[in-house]
Scaffold this motif. Structure first.
Motif, PDB file in Angstrom:
ATOM      1  N   GLY A 161       0.809  -1.228   0.000  1.00  0.00           N
ATOM      2  CA  GLY A 161       0.000   0.000   0.000  1.00  0.00           C
ATOM      3  C   GLY A 161       0.834   1.266   0.000  1.00  0.00           C
ATOM      4  O   GLY A 161       0.316   2.351  -0.278  1.00  0.00           O
ATOM      5  N   HIS A 162       2.127   1.126   0.323  1.00  0.00           N
ATOM      6  CA  HIS A 162       2.962   2.318   0.442  1.00  0.00           C
ATOM      7  C   HIS A 162       3.976   2.419  -0.693  1.00  0.00           C
ATOM      8  O   HIS A 162       4.995   3.097  -0.560  1.00  0.00           O
ATOM      9  CB  HIS A 162       3.590   2.371   1.839  1.00  0.00           C
ATOM     10  CG  HIS A 162       2.531   2.321   2.896  1.00  0.00           C
ATOM     11  ND1 HIS A 162       1.853   3.448   3.307  1.00  0.00           N
ATOM     12  CD2 HIS A 162       1.957   1.277   3.535  1.00  0.00           C
ATOM     13  CE1 HIS A 162       0.923   3.084   4.192  1.00  0.00           C
ATOM     14  NE2 HIS A 162       0.968   1.776   4.345  1.00  0.00           N
ATOM     15  N   MET A 163       3.649   1.787  -1.828  1.00  0.00           N
ATOM     16  CA  MET A 163       4.384   2.057  -3.077  1.00  0.00           C
ATOM     17  C   MET A 163       4.064   3.475  -3.502  1.00  0.00           C
ATOM     18  O   MET A 163       2.905   3.910  -3.429  1.00  0.00           O
ATOM     19  CB  MET A 163       3.891   1.151  -4.209  1.00  0.00           C
ATOM     20  CG  MET A 163       4.251  -0.294  -4.056  1.00  0.00           C
ATOM     21  SD  MET A 163       3.938  -1.152  -5.619  1.00  0.00           S
ATOM     22  CE  MET A 163       2.167  -1.045  -5.737  1.00  0.00           C
ATOM     23  N   GLN A 171      -2.302  12.814   0.805  1.00  0.00           N
ATOM     24  CA  GLN A 171      -1.592  12.291   1.979  1.00  0.00           C
ATOM     25  C   GLN A 171      -2.083  10.885   2.311  1.00  0.00           C
ATOM     26  O   GLN A 171      -3.277  10.594   2.262  1.00  0.00           O
ATOM     27  CB  GLN A 171      -1.777  13.211   3.187  1.00  0.00           C
ATOM     28  CG  GLN A 171      -0.838  12.813   4.322  1.00  0.00           C
ATOM     29  CD  GLN A 171      -0.819  13.820   5.465  1.00  0.00           C
ATOM     30  OE1 GLN A 171      -1.801  14.536   5.673  1.00  0.00           O
ATOM     31  NE2 GLN A 171       0.280  13.865   6.194  1.00  0.00           N
ATOM     32  N   CYS A 172      -1.143  10.043   2.652  1.00  0.00           N
ATOM     33  CA  CYS A 172      -1.402   8.634   2.960  1.00  0.00           C
ATOM     34  C   CYS A 172      -1.657   8.472   4.459  1.00  0.00           C
ATOM     35  O   CYS A 172      -1.282   9.331   5.260  1.00  0.00           O
ATOM     36  CB  CYS A 172      -0.170   7.838   2.527  1.00  0.00           C
ATOM     37  SG  CYS A 172      -0.311   6.055   2.697  1.00  0.00           S
ATOM     38  N   GLY A 173      -2.240   7.327   4.836  1.00  0.00           N
ATOM     39  CA  GLY A 173      -2.449   7.026   6.251  1.00  0.00           C
ATOM     40  C   GLY A 173      -1.155   7.001   7.041  1.00  0.00           C
ATOM     41  O   GLY A 173      -1.161   7.190   8.262  1.00  0.00           O
ATOM     42  N   CYS A 174      -0.019   6.781   6.369  1.00  0.00           N
ATOM     43  CA  CYS A 174       1.279   6.724   7.055  1.00  0.00           C
ATOM     44  C   CYS A 174       1.869   8.117   7.263  1.00  0.00           C
ATOM     45  O   CYS A 174       2.899   8.263   7.921  1.00  0.00           O
ATOM     46  CB  CYS A 174       2.255   5.869   6.260  1.00  0.00           C
ATOM     47  SG  CYS A 174       2.823   6.616   4.722  1.00  0.00           S
ATOM     48  N   GLY A 175       1.232   9.140   6.670  1.00  0.00           N
ATOM     49  CA  GLY A 175       1.729  10.504   6.830  1.00  0.00           C
ATOM     50  C   GLY A 175       2.478  11.029   5.617  1.00  0.00           C
ATOM     51  O   GLY A 175       2.613  12.240   5.441  1.00  0.00           O
ATOM     52  N   GLY A 178       1.103  10.397  -1.642  1.00  0.00           N
ATOM     53  CA  GLY A 178       1.047   9.791  -2.963  1.00  0.00           C
ATOM     54  C   GLY A 178       1.289   8.295  -3.012  1.00  0.00           C
ATOM     55  O   GLY A 178       1.588   7.756  -4.071  1.00  0.00           O
ATOM     56  N   HIS A 179       1.168   7.605  -1.869  1.00  0.00           N
ATOM     57  CA  HIS A 179       1.284   6.148  -1.894  1.00  0.00           C
ATOM     58  C   HIS A 179      -0.002   5.536  -2.458  1.00  0.00           C
ATOM     59  O   HIS A 179      -1.056   6.182  -2.473  1.00  0.00           O
ATOM     60  CB  HIS A 179       1.523   5.616  -0.478  1.00  0.00           C
ATOM     61  CG  HIS A 179       2.870   6.000   0.074  1.00  0.00           C
ATOM     62  ND1 HIS A 179       3.228   5.771   1.371  1.00  0.00           N
ATOM     63  CD2 HIS A 179       3.934   6.593  -0.516  1.00  0.00           C
ATOM     64  CE1 HIS A 179       4.475   6.199   1.570  1.00  0.00           C
ATOM     65  NE2 HIS A 179       4.917   6.705   0.443  1.00  0.00           N
ATOM     66  N   LEU A 180       0.078   4.277  -2.915  1.00  0.00           N
ATOM     67  CA  LEU A 180      -1.099   3.606  -3.477  1.00  0.00           C
ATOM     68  C   LEU A 180      -2.303   3.710  -2.543  1.00  0.00           C
ATOM     69  O   LEU A 180      -3.427   3.961  -2.985  1.00  0.00           O
ATOM     70  CB  LEU A 180      -0.760   2.124  -3.753  1.00  0.00           C
ATOM     71  CG  LEU A 180      -1.905   1.264  -4.307  1.00  0.00           C
ATOM     72  CD1 LEU A 180      -2.392   1.804  -5.648  1.00  0.00           C
ATOM     73  CD2 LEU A 180      -1.460  -0.190  -4.429  1.00  0.00           C
TER      74      LEU A 180
HETATM   75 ZN    ZN Z   1       1.847   5.409   2.982  1.00  0.00          ZN
END
Ligand code: ZN
Length: 309
Positions: A161-163, A171-175, A178-180
């Motif tokens: 998910g973090h490609m 913004q991604c859940g990880c902070g 632009g991650h998948l």
């Molecule tokens: Zn991410």
């Protein structure tokens, strides 16, 4: 062979189950709210209570497997932390639980363990190379490579998910950006739907819908909802193309709540995948299929971890 206890620690629910020896179906299950906002100590207390509530005569005569979200170190038994587990920072969950329960404990990433479960008992049976993506609030991943679960050099693989899809993306859940996951998770689908509705009608003050609600709107013919799900499906298909270029699997299994949108999400995903591989050889012998174990993948995988370790 000893009975196995399995625990699936999620941001919303803790599930515990007792699996008799040689069984893939639990004889007892418990589900309690995680109440993650109360912090790690309270959550660990609730895991211990849920396991004790299974009514096992002698917990010390069992083996326990735990599926945890986010990056984990399965060798050291540490949960590094996850967006839906506030306050968790390098928690040595395996050893804390082993001490409290009085039995050996093994720990793994929930999506890795769900991949293991789908491979042994679900939609991944019969192949030696399998990729698994669970698409729900976030996007997790797991990989079976040459007939065994691949976890990388430090146990941190495989966070599909973090490609990076587009560093200028949402913004991604990880902070990070632009991650998948930030294009195709259930969260991303709800956020995109709310943004498109607001752009169409500036007076609309709507809550972000769930992915299931967007799916229902799409089935009812809402063109914005159809567009949002199609875009998410295309992002997934392109991501799967990158993964197939890297791993050359026989099968790609898609699980999680967003996969339950069915053909609404699978059709654009398969089309984008077909259009994105660099040579027809990459799509000739790979299937993209829905998961078969539903919400039980993490739990069954935790059981397998305990039984096979
Ligand atoms: Zn991410």
């Amino acid at each position: 062979m000893l009975p196995a206890v399995a625990v699936d620690l999620g941001g919303t629910n803790i599930r515990a189950a007792l699996f008799p020896p040689d069984q893939s179906k639990p004889s007892q299950t418990r589900r309690v709210l995680t109440l993650a906002e109360e912090g790690p100590q309270a959550v660990i207390d609730r895991i211990v209570d849920a396991v004790r509530d299974l009514g096992i005569h002698d917990v010390s005569a069992t083996r326990t497997g735990v599926a945890a979200p986010g990056p984990t170190d399965p060798v050291q038994g540490i949960v590094y932390g996850a967006p839906n587990l506030p306050g968790w920072d390098r928690v040595p969950l395996r050893d804390l639980l082993a001490e409290r329960l009085g039995c050996p404990v093994w720990l793994g990433n929930d999506a890795n363990l769900a991949a293991l479960a789908e491979w042994r008992f679900g939609a991944g049976q019969g192949v030696r190379n399998l990729l698994y993506l669970t698409i729900s609030t976030g996007i997790g991943g797991g990989a079976i490579i040459d007939g065994r679960l691949f976890t990388g050099a430090h146990g941190l693989a495989v966070e599909f998910g973090h490609m990076i899809v587009d560093p200028d993306g949402p913004q991604c859940g990880c902070g990070l950006y632009g991650h998948l996951e930030s294009f195709a998770s259930g969260t991303a689908i709800g956020r995109r739907m709310a943004a498109l509705r607001a752009a169409q009608d500036a007076t609309a003050l709507e809550m972000e819908p769930t992915a299931a609600a967007v799916g229902a709107a799409a089935r009812a013919g809402d063109p914005l909802a159809l567009q949002v799900i199609q875009e998410a499906g295309i992002a997934i298909g392109r991501g799967v193309a990158s993964l197939v270029h890297a791993f050359d699997p026989e099968r790609v299994v898609l699980g999680g709540g967003v996969s339950q949108l069915g053909e609404l999400i699978f059709r654009p995903a398969r089309q984008a995948f077909d259009a994105s591989v660099m040579h027809p050889a990459y799509r000739a012998n790979v299937e993209i299929v829905p998961a078969a174990l539903g919400d039980d993948g993490g739990l069954i995988g935790a059981m397998l971890l305990a039984r096979d370790s």
